[in-house]
Motif scaffolding. Structure first.
Motif, short mmCIF file in Angstrom:
data_model
loop_
_atom_site.label_atom_id
_atom_site.label_comp_id
_atom_site.label_asym_id
_atom_site.label_seq_id
_atom_site.Cartn_x
_atom_site.Cartn_y
_atom_site.Cartn_z
N ALA A 181 0.84 -1.21 0.00
CA ALA A 181 0.00 0.00 0.00
C ALA A 181 0.87 1.25 0.00
O ALA A 181 0.58 2.23 -0.72
CB ALA A 181 -0.93 -0.01 1.22
N TRP A 182 1.94 1.23 0.81
CA TRP A 182 2.85 2.38 0.84
C TRP A 182 3.52 2.57 -0.51
O TRP A 182 3.66 3.70 -1.00
CB TRP A 182 3.89 2.15 1.92
CG TRP A 182 4.86 3.28 2.07
CD1 TRP A 182 4.70 4.44 2.75
CD2 TRP A 182 6.18 3.34 1.49
NE1 TRP A 182 5.81 5.23 2.65
CE2 TRP A 182 6.74 4.59 1.88
CE3 TRP A 182 6.92 2.50 0.70
CZ2 TRP A 182 8.01 4.98 1.50
CZ3 TRP A 182 8.20 2.89 0.32
CH2 TRP A 182 8.73 4.12 0.72
N GLY A 183 3.94 1.45 -1.13
CA GLY A 183 4.57 1.55 -2.45
C GLY A 183 3.62 2.10 -3.50
O GLY A 183 4.00 2.91 -4.34
N ARG A 184 2.35 1.65 -3.44
CA ARG A 184 1.36 2.17 -4.40
C ARG A 184 1.14 3.66 -4.21
O ARG A 184 1.03 4.41 -5.19
CB ARG A 184 0.04 1.41 -4.24
CG ARG A 184 0.06 0.00 -4.83
CD ARG A 184 -1.35 -0.55 -4.95
NE ARG A 184 -2.01 -0.63 -3.66
CZ ARG A 184 -2.00 -1.70 -2.89
NH1 ARG A 184 -1.34 -2.79 -3.28
NH2 ARG A 184 -2.63 -1.72 -1.73
N SER A 185 1.07 4.09 -2.95
CA SER A 185 0.85 5.52 -2.70
C SER A 185 2.04 6.34 -3.21
O SER A 185 1.86 7.40 -3.81
CB SER A 185 0.64 5.76 -1.20
OG SER A 185 1.80 5.42 -0.46
N LYS A 186 3.27 5.83 -2.98
CA LYS A 186 4.45 6.55 -3.47
C LYS A 186 4.48 6.57 -4.99
O LYS A 186 4.83 7.58 -5.61
CB LYS A 186 5.72 5.89 -2.92
CG LYS A 186 5.95 6.11 -1.44
CD LYS A 186 6.17 7.57 -1.14
CE LYS A 186 6.45 7.81 0.33
NZ LYS A 186 6.65 9.25 0.63
N LYS A 187 4.11 5.45 -5.60
CA LYS A 187 4.10 5.38 -7.06
C LYS A 187 3.07 6.33 -7.64
O LYS A 187 3.32 7.03 -8.63
CB LYS A 187 3.80 3.94 -7.50
CG LYS A 187 3.85 3.74 -9.01
CD LYS A 187 3.59 2.29 -9.37
CE LYS A 187 3.64 2.10 -10.88
NZ LYS A 187 3.39 0.67 -11.24
N GLN A 188 1.89 6.38 -7.02
CA GLN A 188 0.86 7.30 -7.48
C GLN A 188 1.30 8.74 -7.33
O GLN A 188 1.06 9.57 -8.22
CB GLN A 188 -0.43 7.05 -6.70
CG GLN A 188 -1.10 5.71 -7.02
CD GLN A 188 -2.28 5.43 -6.12
OE1 GLN A 188 -2.58 6.20 -5.21
NE2 GLN A 188 -2.96 4.32 -6.34
N ALA A 189 1.96 9.04 -6.20
CA ALA A 189 2.45 10.41 -6.00
C ALA A 189 3.50 10.78 -7.04
O ALA A 189 3.49 11.88 -7.60
CB ALA A 189 3.02 10.56 -4.59
N ALA A 190 4.42 9.82 -7.33
CA ALA A 190 5.45 10.09 -8.33
C ALA A 190 4.84 10.25 -9.71
O ALA A 190 5.23 11.13 -10.49
CB ALA A 190 6.47 8.94 -8.33
N THR A 191 3.85 9.41 -10.03
CA THR A 191 3.19 9.52 -11.33
C THR A 191 2.48 10.86 -11.48
O THR A 191 2.53 11.50 -12.53
CB THR A 191 2.18 8.37 -11.49
OG1 THR A 191 2.87 7.11 -11.35
CG2 THR A 191 1.52 8.42 -12.85
N ALA A 192 1.81 11.28 -10.40
CA ALA A 192 1.11 12.57 -10.44
C ALA A 192 2.11 13.71 -10.62
O ALA A 192 1.85 14.67 -11.36
CB ALA A 192 0.30 12.75 -9.16
N HIS A 193 3.28 13.61 -9.95
CA HIS A 193 4.30 14.66 -10.07
C HIS A 193 4.84 14.73 -11.50
O HIS A 193 4.98 15.82 -12.07
CB HIS A 193 5.43 14.38 -9.08
CG HIS A 193 6.51 15.41 -9.10
ND1 HIS A 193 6.33 16.69 -8.63
CD2 HIS A 193 7.79 15.35 -9.55
CE1 HIS A 193 7.45 17.38 -8.78
NE2 HIS A 193 8.35 16.59 -9.34
N VAL A 194 5.13 13.56 -12.07
CA VAL A 194 5.63 13.52 -13.45
C VAL A 194 4.59 14.06 -14.41
O VAL A 194 4.91 14.82 -15.34
CB VAL A 194 6.04 12.08 -13.82
CG1 VAL A 194 6.37 11.98 -15.30
CG2 VAL A 194 7.24 11.64 -12.99
#
Length: 236
Positions: free
Chosen positions: A123-136
């Motif tokens: 869950a933490w990894g998904r949240s970080k991935k989503q945040a990184a995707t949103a930033h990109v």
């Protein structure tokens, strides 16, 4: 020192097929049985954790408690239940004991914790991935918008230049067509000839200034402007 119960029951036990209940509150759960004395025929002491009361049981004896302990199944795995079915001198006692700790319990606990940690990590990894995707995506959108704005400026400038070129070409085409149709006829510019400078000495703007008394009304000498006899006539 509080004595340790010999039988710590879990759930409802039965004596001769009847529920074992507390004599005070009537609860059949959370009962504990203690052996009292050294003789097998002596009554066992039954206490209730619900009401805190206890008394000697008229049927359950020390011998029956020993028989239940000897008949218990025990636990080897986490899913096992510690049950018993005992008989002593015609009296039966069946039930289940509270489970004691076995090594497999620790294995199950570790497994559950591992699954929970893995789930939390995912869950933490998904949240970080989503945040990184949103930033990109945000950065990409900003760059795309800037590029579109620059391209629009270039396109507008090109359109303006193209419009000017088209207007110039149209004007040239119209002029060429007019020349071909009329042979170049059209309004001409009249060049105004330059005025010649008068050669008479003292002539300024077609007037000559002289000093005379003949032309003065007072008879005194004065300066009088008279028309130039050369340029005045030529200008008229």
């Amino acid at each position: 020192m509080v004595p340790k119960p010999d039988l710590k029951l879990q759930g409802l036990a039965e004596v001769n097929g009847q529920p074992l209940l507390c004599a005070e509150c009537g609860s059949g759960y959370s009962l504990e049985i203690f052996k009292r004395g050294f003789r097998e025929v002596w009554p066992a002491f039954v206490t209730c954790l619900s009401c805190g009361k206890g008394d000697d049981h008229p049927v359950i004896t020390n011998g029956l408690v020993d028989a239940a302990l000897a008949a218990r199944t025990g636990r080897r795995k986490a899913e096992d239940r510690d049950t018993f079915a005992a008989e002593w001198r015609g009296v039966t006692l069946t039930g289940e004991l509270q489970p004691g700790f076995v090594l497999d319990d620790a294995v199950v606990v570790v497994k559950v914790l591992k699954e929970q940690v893995t789930k939390d990590a995912k869950a933490w990894g998904r949240s970080k991935k989503q945040a990184a995707t949103a930033h990109v995506k945000e950065k990409t959108d900003a760059v795309t918008a800037a590029a579109k704005g620059k391209a629009k400026d270039v396109t507008d400038a090109a359109k303006d230049r193209a419009g000017e070129a088209v207007s110039t070409a149209k004007a040239a085409a119209i002029s060429t067509a007019w020349t071909l149709q009329t042979g170049g006829a059209g309004p001409t510019t009249t060049v105004k000839p330059k005025r010649r400078r008068c050669t008479v000495k003292g002539c300024r703007g077609g007037k000559v200034t002289i000093s005379t008394r003949l032309h003065a009304a007072t008879g005194k000498t004065s300066e009088v402007k008279i028309p130039c006899g050369v340029c005045h006539r030529s200008s008229t």
